[in-house]
Design an enzyme around this catalytic site. Structure first.
Site, PDB file in Angstrom:
ATOM      1  N   ARG A  27       0.829  -1.216   0.000  1.00  0.00           N
ATOM      2  CA  ARG A  27       0.000   0.000   0.000  1.00  0.00           C
ATOM      3  C   ARG A  27       0.856   1.255   0.000  1.00  0.00           C
ATOM      4  O   ARG A  27       0.371   2.351  -0.253  1.00  0.00           O
ATOM      5  CB  ARG A  27      -0.941  -0.003   1.211  1.00  0.00           C
ATOM      6  CG  ARG A  27      -1.964  -1.118   1.217  1.00  0.00           C
ATOM      7  CD  ARG A  27      -2.668  -1.246   2.561  1.00  0.00           C
ATOM      8  NE  ARG A  27      -3.480  -0.100   2.862  1.00  0.00           N
ATOM      9  CZ  ARG A  27      -4.773   0.015   2.540  1.00  0.00           C
ATOM     10  NH1 ARG A  27      -5.366  -0.975   1.901  1.00  0.00           N
ATOM     11  NH2 ARG A  27      -5.484   1.067   2.846  1.00  0.00           N
ATOM     12  N   TRP A  73       1.506   6.221   5.851  1.00  0.00           N
ATOM     13  CA  TRP A  73       1.877   6.975   4.652  1.00  0.00           C
ATOM     14  C   TRP A  73       1.630   8.419   5.029  1.00  0.00           C
ATOM     15  O   TRP A  73       0.478   8.854   5.163  1.00  0.00           O
ATOM     16  CB  TRP A  73       1.008   6.544   3.468  1.00  0.00           C
ATOM     17  CG  TRP A  73       1.374   7.135   2.162  1.00  0.00           C
ATOM     18  CD1 TRP A  73       2.419   6.764   1.357  1.00  0.00           C
ATOM     19  CD2 TRP A  73       0.708   8.203   1.473  1.00  0.00           C
ATOM     20  NE1 TRP A  73       2.421   7.529   0.216  1.00  0.00           N
ATOM     21  CE2 TRP A  73       1.384   8.419   0.266  1.00  0.00           C
ATOM     22  CE3 TRP A  73      -0.401   8.985   1.756  1.00  0.00           C
ATOM     23  CZ2 TRP A  73       1.003   9.383  -0.667  1.00  0.00           C
ATOM     24  CZ3 TRP A  73      -0.808   9.946   0.844  1.00  0.00           C
ATOM     25  CH2 TRP A  73      -0.082  10.144  -0.347  1.00  0.00           C
ATOM     26  N   ASN A  99      -6.303   5.542   9.755  1.00  0.00           N
ATOM     27  CA  ASN A  99      -6.087   5.762   8.316  1.00  0.00           C
ATOM     28  C   ASN A  99      -7.107   6.799   7.882  1.00  0.00           C
ATOM     29  O   ASN A  99      -8.295   6.635   8.090  1.00  0.00           O
ATOM     30  CB  ASN A  99      -6.291   4.444   7.556  1.00  0.00           C
ATOM     31  CG  ASN A  99      -6.058   4.607   6.060  1.00  0.00           C
ATOM     32  OD1 ASN A  99      -5.512   5.614   5.613  1.00  0.00           O
ATOM     33  ND2 ASN A  99      -6.461   3.616   5.291  1.00  0.00           N
ATOM     34  N   LYS A 484       3.785   5.281 -16.192  1.00  0.00           N
ATOM     35  CA  LYS A 484       4.511   4.071 -15.777  1.00  0.00           C
ATOM     36  C   LYS A 484       5.984   4.384 -15.575  1.00  0.00           C
ATOM     37  O   LYS A 484       6.590   4.003 -14.587  1.00  0.00           O
ATOM     38  CB  LYS A 484       4.364   2.960 -16.830  1.00  0.00           C
ATOM     39  CG  LYS A 484       3.088   2.205 -16.797  1.00  0.00           C
ATOM     40  CD  LYS A 484       2.929   1.218 -15.667  1.00  0.00           C
ATOM     41  CE  LYS A 484       2.092   1.605 -14.488  1.00  0.00           C
ATOM     42  NZ  LYS A 484       0.957   2.412 -14.513  1.00  0.00           N
ATOM     43  N   GLU A 487       6.630   6.922 -12.533  1.00  0.00           N
ATOM     44  CA  GLU A 487       6.271   6.513 -11.167  1.00  0.00           C
ATOM     45  C   GLU A 487       7.184   5.410 -10.633  1.00  0.00           C
ATOM     46  O   GLU A 487       7.322   5.268  -9.418  1.00  0.00           O
ATOM     47  CB  GLU A 487       4.811   6.080 -11.077  1.00  0.00           C
ATOM     48  CG  GLU A 487       4.443   4.794 -11.748  1.00  0.00           C
ATOM     49  CD  GLU A 487       2.989   4.417 -11.450  1.00  0.00           C
ATOM     50  OE1 GLU A 487       2.484   4.690 -10.362  1.00  0.00           O
ATOM     51  OE2 GLU A 487       2.352   3.859 -12.348  1.00  0.00           O
TER      52      GLU A 487
HETATM   53  C1  AGP Z   1      -1.007   3.767 -11.282  1.00  0.00           C
HETATM   54  O1  AGP Z   1       0.126   2.988 -11.610  1.00  0.00           O
HETATM   55  C2  AGP Z   1      -0.985   4.304  -9.878  1.00  0.00           C
HETATM   56  N1  AGP Z   1      -0.783   3.287  -8.920  1.00  0.00           N
HETATM   57  C3  AGP Z   1      -2.160   5.209  -9.589  1.00  0.00           C
HETATM   58  O2  AGP Z   1      -2.164   6.215 -10.584  1.00  0.00           O
HETATM   59  C4  AGP Z   1      -3.550   4.526  -9.580  1.00  0.00           C
HETATM   60  O3  AGP Z   1      -3.913   4.133 -10.869  1.00  0.00           O
HETATM   61  C5  AGP Z   1      -4.577   5.561  -9.075  1.00  0.00           C
HETATM   62  O4  AGP Z   1      -4.204   5.929  -7.769  1.00  0.00           O
HETATM   63  C6  AGP Z   1      -6.012   5.025  -9.075  1.00  0.00           C
HETATM   64  O5  AGP Z   1      -6.097   3.892  -8.247  1.00  0.00           O
HETATM   65  P1  AGP Z   1      -7.432   2.995  -8.318  1.00  0.00           P
HETATM   66  O6  AGP Z   1      -7.515   2.432  -9.702  1.00  0.00           O
HETATM   67  O7  AGP Z   1      -7.226   1.940  -7.270  1.00  0.00           O
HETATM   68  O8  AGP Z   1      -8.594   3.898  -8.009  1.00  0.00           O
END
Ligand code: AGP
Length: 607
Positions: A27, A73, A99, A484, A487
């Site tokens: 996460r 986080w 959280n 991609k 990130e």
């Molecule tokens: C994509 O590689 C990221 N992990 C992020 O942009 C992700 O797609 C976005 O946070 C949306 O997440 P979700 O599809 O779980 O809503």
């Protein structure tokens, strides 16, 4: 995003909490901690850094069979031991993990400080434990209910009190909580991954619910102490699906299993007889679907790029005006909701706050909102008016890959279904069905040539910047390819349409600034080749994803990766793969933590 684990039962709690936190690492987090109760006291150990750092500070034989754990986080306060959870009250007898974001923590903190409370951290979460301590009079569940009435914002919280051994109390508003029902033991966590090793019997908590659990039972009530009957669900997947299964990273595993995940997204959803899609769960009749005059698809991140691609499919195949929009923007834009507009939200995790709150805003205005999710039982999946699970299996790596292609697959089937109930002829539907059924094999053909992409990545490891270009249905793929890369490798990358490159971004191009272009052999090929030549004229290195047999492109580009032929409109299911693999090898080459890139969370449950 923060992760929560709680346990009460007959076994030592510390190892179970640590293992649960380890399974929540995906996460994304920067510190962690546990609080274990035994013999009238709570032992709190919390450390910045990775779980293994925390584990090295936890005594092997730490006694206690109930406790809570947390991966943080950071949202408020820097990354350090003091800001890590669990947070304790002054007596040390009450600890909580949280959280979410408490929007009104400052006035609450000021009031508590005026009453003499000393704060140890900079977090918003610490307010909760001190407020709860001030309201505690021997009944933890009651104290939790009174406490949360003072909170504004989002929370998934779990707490324990030394004077109530063997009891966990949790409350949920906007951040997920799920109960794990074991044999003589209970779990309470942010998501199923933390408990799947011990039980598959789960109960999903809803906003506004408080749960009090002991080793043998759980009780769910609302804030007015009214009992709420809850259903026990059985998790459909098992532990092996959250293991790496011999791959070096989760991302490599999830990229590699896309032939299977795309196949699963299609399984049982193709009607050969009608040359159409079959999607249960939409909760809309054919008549209602025929009355749809517009589709708006809301999401975030990679799911937004899937939404853009889906919008293109719907307009092109079913001739329905369709748009993709950032959920975070729509939520506060006071959207106009018209009866003939159908809304979708896309969310792999089903917990993304931006997307969840946008859906709630739309439903408040009377919209019909369908959810396309991967996580079964997730909040978005449960609160939507219907929808489709993509069946990609757990996606652990922070960078989304298989969920992206499985989401596209679901929308191809939905677009086919809508098209065939409108103007698409049987033979066109049949051609689409046949082409879709060949995609998994073509994906494996691409994956068998990963070494070509590894070599390309090695050649461009010097790059500090990258431009990604695509046209038509592959324009969103250019944006996704850029996401991609940035990130997971931290190389700056931006995507734009090939045509738009001339209107500004071309100023960036030099010998040190490479471009990745997506140029399938489709109706836009010639236009793309013109843009390719414009880049070469300025000495920009260009890598191209092209259709097998297109040798002309190899004469112009610096590097070419060929994908198998398919229908123009289906090319995103193939062009996505080399974009993922290229980014993967760039990140590996730069020694990045591919599965858990810095600063990122798998499910962003805060706004
Ligand atoms: C994509 O590689 C990221 N992990 C992020 O942009 C992700 O797609 C976005 O946070 C949306 O997440 P979700 O599809 O779980 O809503």
């Amino acid at each position: 995003m923060c992760g929560i684990v709680g346990y009460c039962g007959l076994r030592p709690a510390a190892p179970i909490l640590l293992e649960g936190l380890r399974r929540l690492e995906y996460r994304g987090y920067d510190s962690s901690g546990i609080s274990v109760g035994n013999d009238g006291k709570l032992t709190v150990i919390k450390k910045m850094g990775k779980i293994k750092n925390l584990k090295s500070h936890v005594p092997e034989d730490l006694p206690g069979t109930f406790g809570i754990g947390h991966t943080r986080w950071a949202t408020h306060g820097e990354v350090n031991d003091e800001n890590a959870h669990p947070h304790s009250d002054a007596s040390g007898k009450l600890t909580i993990v949280h959280n979410g974001i408490i929007e009104n923590y400052i006035p609450l903190k000021e009031k508590l400080m005026a009453e003499g409370v000393e704060f140890k951290s900079e977090t918003d979460s610490e307010v909760i434990v001190h407020l709860m301590a001030s309201l505690y009079d021997g009944d933890l569940e009651k104290a939790v209910k009174e406490t949360v009435t003072h909170l504004e914002g989002t929370y998934g919280l779990v707490c324990v009190h030394a004077d109530e051994p063997g009891r966990l109390v949790g409350a949920r508003n906007g951040s997920p909580l799920v109960i794990g029902v074991g044999d003589g033991e209970m779990f309470l966590a942010s998501d199923v991954t933390a408990m799947i090793a011990y039980t598959k019997q789960v109960v999903y908590c809803e906003d506004g619910e408080v749960v009090s659990l002991t080793a043998r039972e759980f009780r769910t009530t609302d804030l007015k102490d009214r009992e709420i009957e809850k259903k026990v669900d059985k998790v459909a997947w098992d532990l092996s699906e959250v293991e790496k299964a011999g791959y070096s990273t989760y991302m490599e595993k999830e990229i590699s299993e896309q032939a299977e995940s795309i196949h699963r997204a299609m399984r049982g959803r193709i009607s050969t007889e009608n040359a159409s899609g079959i999607l249960g769960g939409l909760n809309l009749s054919n008549q209602e679907l025929r009355r749809v005059k517009r589709v708006r698809i809301l999401s975030a991140g990679t799911s937004y790029y899937a939404a853009m691609t889906a919008a293109y499919m719907l307009e092109s195949m079913a001739r329905i005006p369709a748009t993709a929009e950032f959920a975070s923007e729509v939520r506060y834009a006071n959207p106009v909701v018209e009866p003939e507009t159908l809304f979708f939200v896309i969310s792999q995790s089903g917990e993304t706050a931006d997307t969840l709150f946008a859906m709630r805003e739309l439903k408040r205005k009377g919209a019909t909102v369908l959810g396309v999710c991967n996580a079964v039982g997730s909040t978005i999946a449960r609160e939507s008016d219907g929808g489709v699970y993509i069946h990609a299996g757990p996606e652990i790596a922070v960078a989304s890959t298989k969920a992206f292609t499985s989401t596209l697959t679901v929308f191809y089937l939905f677009s086919l279904y809508m098209a065939r109930m409108r103007d698409m002829a049987f033979h066109n539907g049949k051609a689409m069905v046949e082409a879709l059924e060949l995609i998994p094999g073509k994906v494996n053909e691409i994956l068998a040539r990963k070494d070509e992409l590894q070599a390309m990545a090695k050649k461009y490891l010097y790059a500090k910047n990258f431009l990604f270009l695509g046209r038509g249905i592959n324009y969103p793929l250019a944006l996704e390819g850029a996401l991609k890369l940035k990130e997971i490798s931290y190389v700056h990358a931006e995507g734009t349409s090939s045509a738009e490159m001339k209107h500004g971004p071309i100023a960036l191009i030099s010998e040190e600034f490479p471009t990745m272009m997506i140029i399938p052999n489709d109706s836009l090929r010639e236009k793309n080749i013109s843009n390719l030549k414009e880049l070469k004229a300025r000495k920009g290195p260009v890598l191209v994803i092209a259709t097998e047999g297109d040798t002309e492109i190899a004469d112009i580009a610096d590097d070419v990766f060929y994908i198998p032929k398919t229908m123009d409109i289906l090319t995103p299911l193939l062009t996505a793969i080399p974009l993922q693999v290229f980014a993967y090898y760039m990140a590996l080459g730069l020694n990045r933590n591919v599965d858990q890139p810095r600063n990122l969370a798998k499910s962003v449950t805060v706004e």
